[in-house]
Design an enzyme around this catalytic site. Structure first.
Site, mmCIF file in Angstrom:
data_model
loop_
_atom_site.group_PDB
_atom_site.id
_atom_site.type_symbol
_atom_site.label_atom_id
_atom_site.label_comp_id
_atom_site.label_asym_id
_atom_site.label_seq_id
_atom_site.Cartn_x
_atom_site.Cartn_y
_atom_site.Cartn_z
ATOM 1 N N LYS A 15 0.980 -1.255 0.100
ATOM 2 C CA LYS A 15 -0.126 0.126 -0.144
ATOM 3 C C LYS A 15 0.983 1.275 0.034
ATOM 4 O O LYS A 15 0.525 2.361 -0.674
ATOM 5 C CB LYS A 15 -0.894 0.064 1.169
ATOM 6 C CG LYS A 15 -2.314 -0.668 1.114
ATOM 7 C CD LYS A 15 -3.271 -0.455 2.222
ATOM 8 C CE LYS A 15 -2.350 -0.186 3.501
ATOM 9 N NZ LYS A 15 -1.895 -1.420 4.098
ATOM 10 N N LYS A 37 -2.597 9.829 6.394
ATOM 11 C CA LYS A 37 -2.482 8.479 7.063
ATOM 12 C C LYS A 37 -3.451 8.595 8.458
ATOM 13 O O LYS A 37 -2.603 9.153 9.333
ATOM 14 C CB LYS A 37 -1.151 8.031 7.491
ATOM 15 C CG LYS A 37 -0.896 6.749 8.156
ATOM 16 C CD LYS A 37 -0.822 5.583 7.146
ATOM 17 C CE LYS A 37 -0.571 4.208 7.633
ATOM 18 N NZ LYS A 37 -0.575 3.127 6.560
ATOM 19 N N GLY A 202 10.548 -4.932 -4.348
ATOM 20 C CA GLY A 202 11.698 -4.449 -3.794
ATOM 21 C C GLY A 202 11.706 -3.045 -4.217
ATOM 22 O O GLY A 202 12.998 -2.104 -3.930
#
Length: 244
Positions: A15, A37, A202
């Site tokens: 996410k 957030k 990654g």
């Protein structure tokens, strides 16, 4: 689209990287972007959280965190365990609305899945999306088991009157197995929405310039990228997979 809620099918699905990638492309085209957030869990007060990662990858974007809890639990459980005030959907919706007054796009990054509890009344990120009339982008895993989690997330969203605009695979393996390759075609069916991107595993380790290049390559033109799901599916198909 002025506010977008980004929700995963669970934890560890990518996410934050997807949020940073959308923010990076938005910023690169000259639009003002903010990332909200509502709750950060499992991070101590003096440690960098998800929003620090967004700024590292995407550059100078506005960020706002409403609550932080040290225990790696749901926000509701973490607030109860530590005797800290919970965050409510109304508070998060108000913050998103305030950020929107000065930004072209506000990204609301959820915690875990769509129905993870924020407060004792059962408020969730789904309630935040409903409160501000924001569409939902689902971030999913690539491999075995993702179809069920994605279908459940999408079904809950639709039942709550939310618009699922699409799905992004948050971490595509370097050597995808048969399940991952098959899921490229099956995930949009499970979600009832288009595949809007695939980001490589990654990617969080990339420098800012490389990150922007990969964000553009891996996200749909809806977000300012160049991703084509049909070309991606064709390139990943093996002869032994059978017909698509």
């Amino acid at each position: 689209m002025t506010v977008l809620v980004i929700s995963g099918t669970g934890i560890g699905v990518g996410k934050t990287v997807v949020t940073a990638a959308i923010a990076a492309l938005t910023r690169d085209r000259g639009d003002a972007v903010a990332v909200l957030k509502p709750a950060q869990t499992g991070v101590a007060p003096d440690q960098p959280g998800d929003l620090a990662e967004v700024r590292r990858l995407a550059g100078d974007v506005t960020t706002r965190e409403l609550r932080r809890y040290p225990d790696a639990l749901s926000p509701e459980a973490a607030s109860r365990r530590n005797g800290l005030p919970p965050v409510t959907p109304a508070e998060a919706a108000q913050a998103a609305t305030e950020l929107h007054t000065a930004h072209d796009l506000v990204l609301v990054e959820g915690v875990g899945g769509l129905l993870v509890r924020f407060d004792p009344t059962g408020g969730t990120v789904a309630d935040v999306a409903w409160s501000v009339g924001a569409p939902v982008l689902i971030v999913a895993e690539a491999g075995l088991g993702t179809l069920n989690a994605t279908a459940l997330t999408a079904e809950v969203a639709v039942r709550r009157g939310l618009d699922v605009i699409g799905i992004v695979i948050g971490s595509w393996p370097a050597e995808p197995d048969l399940a991952a390759r098959s899921n490229v075609a099956d995930l949009p069916v499970a979600a009832g929405a288009p595949l809007l991107g695939v980001l490589p595993a990654g990617l969080a380790r990339a420098g800012r310039d490389e990150f922007l290049i990969e964000a553009r390559r891996g996200l749909s033109p809806w977000f300012g990228g160049q991703f084509d799901p049909d070309l991606f599916a064709g390139a990943r198909r093996c002869p032994s997979d059978g017909p698509l």
